[in-house]
Design a protein around this motif. Structure first.
Motif, mmCIF file in Angstrom:
data_model
loop_
_atom_site.group_PDB
_atom_site.id
_atom_site.type_symbol
_atom_site.label_atom_id
_atom_site.label_comp_id
_atom_site.label_asym_id
_atom_site.label_seq_id
_atom_site.Cartn_x
_atom_site.Cartn_y
_atom_site.Cartn_z
ATOM 1 N N LEU A 30 0.849 -1.222 -0.041
ATOM 2 C CA LEU A 30 -0.282 0.206 -0.041
ATOM 3 C C LEU A 30 0.851 0.949 -0.324
ATOM 4 C CD1 LEU A 30 -2.554 -1.599 2.814
ATOM 5 C CD2 LEU A 30 -2.781 -1.127 0.803
ATOM 6 N N ALA A 31 0.214 2.442 -0.578
ATOM 7 C CA ALA A 31 0.870 3.745 -0.178
ATOM 8 C C ALA A 31 1.216 4.004 1.054
ATOM 9 C CB ALA A 31 -0.129 4.687 -1.874
ATOM 10 N N ARG A 36 -0.741 5.175 6.890
ATOM 11 C CA ARG A 36 -1.137 6.066 7.855
ATOM 12 C C ARG A 36 -2.150 5.599 8.025
ATOM 13 N NH1 ARG A 36 1.006 12.377 7.717
ATOM 14 N NH2 ARG A 36 0.360 12.799 9.459
ATOM 15 N N THR A 37 -3.114 5.208 7.430
ATOM 16 C CA THR A 37 -4.597 5.928 7.893
ATOM 17 C C THR A 37 -5.027 4.233 8.429
ATOM 18 O OG1 THR A 37 -5.511 7.254 5.853
ATOM 19 C CG2 THR A 37 -7.045 5.934 6.619
ATOM 20 N N LEU A 38 -4.533 3.846 8.139
ATOM 21 C CA LEU A 38 -4.127 1.729 8.282
ATOM 22 C C LEU A 38 -3.893 2.302 10.343
ATOM 23 C CD1 LEU A 38 -4.077 -0.530 5.353
ATOM 24 C CD2 LEU A 38 -6.541 -0.304 7.078
ATOM 25 N N ARG A 39 -2.573 2.003 10.250
ATOM 26 C CA ARG A 39 -2.424 2.846 11.276
ATOM 27 C C ARG A 39 -3.714 3.402 12.907
ATOM 28 N NH1 ARG A 39 2.315 5.301 8.772
ATOM 29 N NH2 ARG A 39 3.204 3.693 8.450
ATOM 30 N N TYR A 40 -4.125 4.339 12.450
ATOM 31 C CA TYR A 40 -4.697 4.970 13.017
ATOM 32 C C TYR A 40 -6.292 3.912 13.630
ATOM 33 C CZ TYR A 40 -8.277 8.170 14.680
ATOM 34 O OH TYR A 40 -8.974 10.195 14.933
ATOM 35 N N GLY A 85 -4.247 -5.439 11.554
ATOM 36 C CA GLY A 85 -2.283 -5.390 11.971
ATOM 37 C C GLY A 85 -1.803 -6.443 10.942
ATOM 38 N N ALA A 86 -3.069 -7.732 10.863
ATOM 39 C CA ALA A 86 -2.119 -8.269 9.765
ATOM 40 C C ALA A 86 -1.799 -7.705 8.679
ATOM 41 C CB ALA A 86 -3.185 -9.738 9.520
ATOM 42 N N VAL A 87 -2.487 -6.739 8.293
ATOM 43 C CA VAL A 87 -2.215 -5.708 7.192
ATOM 44 C C VAL A 87 -0.671 -5.102 6.916
ATOM 45 C CG1 VAL A 87 -2.610 -3.917 5.549
ATOM 46 C CG2 VAL A 87 -4.588 -6.014 6.308
ATOM 47 N N LEU A 88 -0.388 -4.874 8.511
ATOM 48 C CA LEU A 88 0.160 -3.856 8.974
ATOM 49 C C LEU A 88 1.045 -4.192 9.136
ATOM 50 C CD1 LEU A 88 -0.779 -1.719 11.841
ATOM 51 C CD2 LEU A 88 -0.526 -0.872 9.285
ATOM 52 N N GLN A 89 1.454 -5.888 9.643
ATOM 53 C CA GLN A 89 2.953 -6.403 10.123
ATOM 54 C C GLN A 89 3.296 -7.373 8.006
ATOM 55 O OE1 GLN A 89 0.535 -9.036 12.708
ATOM 56 N NE2 GLN A 89 1.340 -8.687 14.303
ATOM 57 N N ALA A 90 2.414 -7.201 7.246
ATOM 58 C CA ALA A 90 2.986 -7.877 6.051
ATOM 59 C C ALA A 90 3.884 -6.829 5.334
ATOM 60 C CB ALA A 90 1.245 -8.217 5.324
ATOM 61 N N HIS A 91 3.711 -5.905 5.905
ATOM 62 C CA HIS A 91 4.492 -4.739 5.724
ATOM 63 C C HIS A 91 5.785 -4.143 6.896
ATOM 64 C CE1 HIS A 91 0.633 -3.546 3.270
ATOM 65 N NE2 HIS A 91 1.617 -2.841 2.463
ATOM 66 N N GLY A 92 5.765 -5.335 7.016
ATOM 67 C CA GLY A 92 7.090 -4.953 7.858
ATOM 68 C C GLY A 92 7.160 -4.094 8.681
ATOM 69 N N GLU A 153 -11.266 3.395 -1.806
ATOM 70 C CA GLU A 153 -12.108 4.134 -3.118
ATOM 71 C C GLU A 153 -10.252 4.525 -3.182
ATOM 72 O OE1 GLU A 153 -16.152 5.735 -2.654
ATOM 73 O OE2 GLU A 153 -14.653 7.086 -2.684
ATOM 74 N N ARG A 154 -10.064 5.243 -2.004
ATOM 75 C CA ARG A 154 -8.045 5.628 -2.395
ATOM 76 C C ARG A 154 -7.399 4.624 -2.208
ATOM 77 N NH1 ARG A 154 -7.209 11.221 -0.242
ATOM 78 N NH2 ARG A 154 -5.474 11.587 -1.853
ATOM 79 N N ALA A 155 -7.077 3.195 -1.704
ATOM 80 C CA ALA A 155 -6.429 2.621 -1.939
ATOM 81 C C ALA A 155 -6.225 1.989 -3.334
ATOM 82 C CB ALA A 155 -6.056 1.707 -0.947
ATOM 83 N N GLY A 156 -7.839 1.754 -3.942
ATOM 84 C CA GLY A 156 -7.384 0.404 -5.113
ATOM 85 C C GLY A 156 -7.009 -0.381 -5.033
ATOM 86 N N HIS A 157 -7.134 -0.898 -3.550
ATOM 87 C CA HIS A 157 -6.028 -2.273 -3.742
ATOM 88 C C HIS A 157 -7.044 -3.319 -3.913
ATOM 89 C CE1 HIS A 157 -3.141 -5.347 -2.108
ATOM 90 N NE2 HIS A 157 -2.660 -4.845 -2.081
#
Ligand SMILES: [Fe+2]
Ligand SMILES: [Fe+2]
Length: 267
Positions: A30-31, A36-40, A85-92, A153-157
């Protein structure tokens, strides 16, 4: 029609992540702004249990239907935090217990103030506090669900879109309960309408404001609710608030977007 707690209790469940390929994020990350949005969102979903602790100190704990709802709700929100959290962890990135423990340690003094202000509001409002709480919950859930839709919508993933779609479905159940209880309790009591209106007008801030840094709240509101599409979504939430008995023309989301822009411009 009133959403019964029995229907929600049967539906409430751990978020289904079957078939979500978290490794996809390693190939297609992800961008930075989406992360940053997902951390929040991760931090706020995991903070739900602390919010519940405060609510149980108010007259809300005397109503068994409300406490049944809250028991299922806090469970579902915890799993939303785990999935993000699993998405964040996939980004290290760090997520889950170590991140949450550090956040709670950092914000322990601010949190004590939030607890005291919840107890103070409840003492001020008495029985009417439940209507305030249900209305607050409805607005927070409307905002959260809309925020997830905007992020998708914004992430488009595609993988993120699928995961957020599943989370949004459960947020929809939370909306059904909070909004129907808010409408019912507000329409039964002119005093509850006045108190709710007063507290929303003076104290409502976007979900997470009590625990997240101001810069992150401003970023999130700006990222999700500014621009033509974001503003239209914010206006739709404001119109939903307008339809609650005695809560017309508060412009809560519009004000939050203006405040966020002032903060990001001044920074
Ligand atoms: Fe959630
Ligand atoms: Fe929710």
């Amino acid at each position: 029609m009133r959403t019964t707690i029995d229907a929600y209790k049967k539906r409430a469940d751990r978020l289904d992540i079957e078939g979500i390929d978290f490794d996809d994020f390693k190939d297609r990350p992800l961008a930075a702004d989406d992360l940053r949005t997902l951390r929040y969102m991760h931090d706020v979903e995991h903070h739900t249990v602390c919010y519940l602790r405060d609510l149980l100190l108010t007259p809300a704990h005397r109503d068994p239907e409300i406490t049944s709802f809250l028991s299922c709700w806090v469970f579902e929100e915890m799993w939303h935090g785990e999935a993000i959290g699993a998405v964040l962890q996939a980004h290290g990135e760090q997520a889950g217990a170590p991140r949450i423990a550090a956040l709670r340690q950092r914000h322990r003094h601010r949190e004590a103030l939030t607890t005291l202000s919840t107890i103070g509001s409840a003492a001020f409002a008495g029985r009417a506090f439940i209507a305030v709480h249900m209305t607050w919950g409805a607005i927070n859930e409307w905002t959260t669900q809309a925020g997830y839709a905007r992020l998708a919508e914004r992430a488009g993933h595609p993988t993120l879109r699928e995961l957020l779609g599943r989370i949004m479905k459960q947020e929809g159940s939370h909306i059904d309960f909070y909004a129907s209880e808010a409408a019912r309790r507000l329409s039964a009591s002119p005093r509850a309408q006045k108190l709710t209106r007063f507290l929303l007008a003076h104290a409502w801030r976007p979900v997470g404001s009590g625990v997240m840094p101001k810069s992150e709240v401003a970023f999130l509101v700006d990222y999700l609710f500014d621009g033509p599409v974001g503003r239209a979504v914010a206006a739709r939430i404001d119109r939903r608030v307008d339809r609650l008995p005695g809560q017309g023309q508060l412009h809560l989301l519009e004000t939050a977007v203006t405040r966020a822009l002032q903060h990001t411009t001044a920074a």
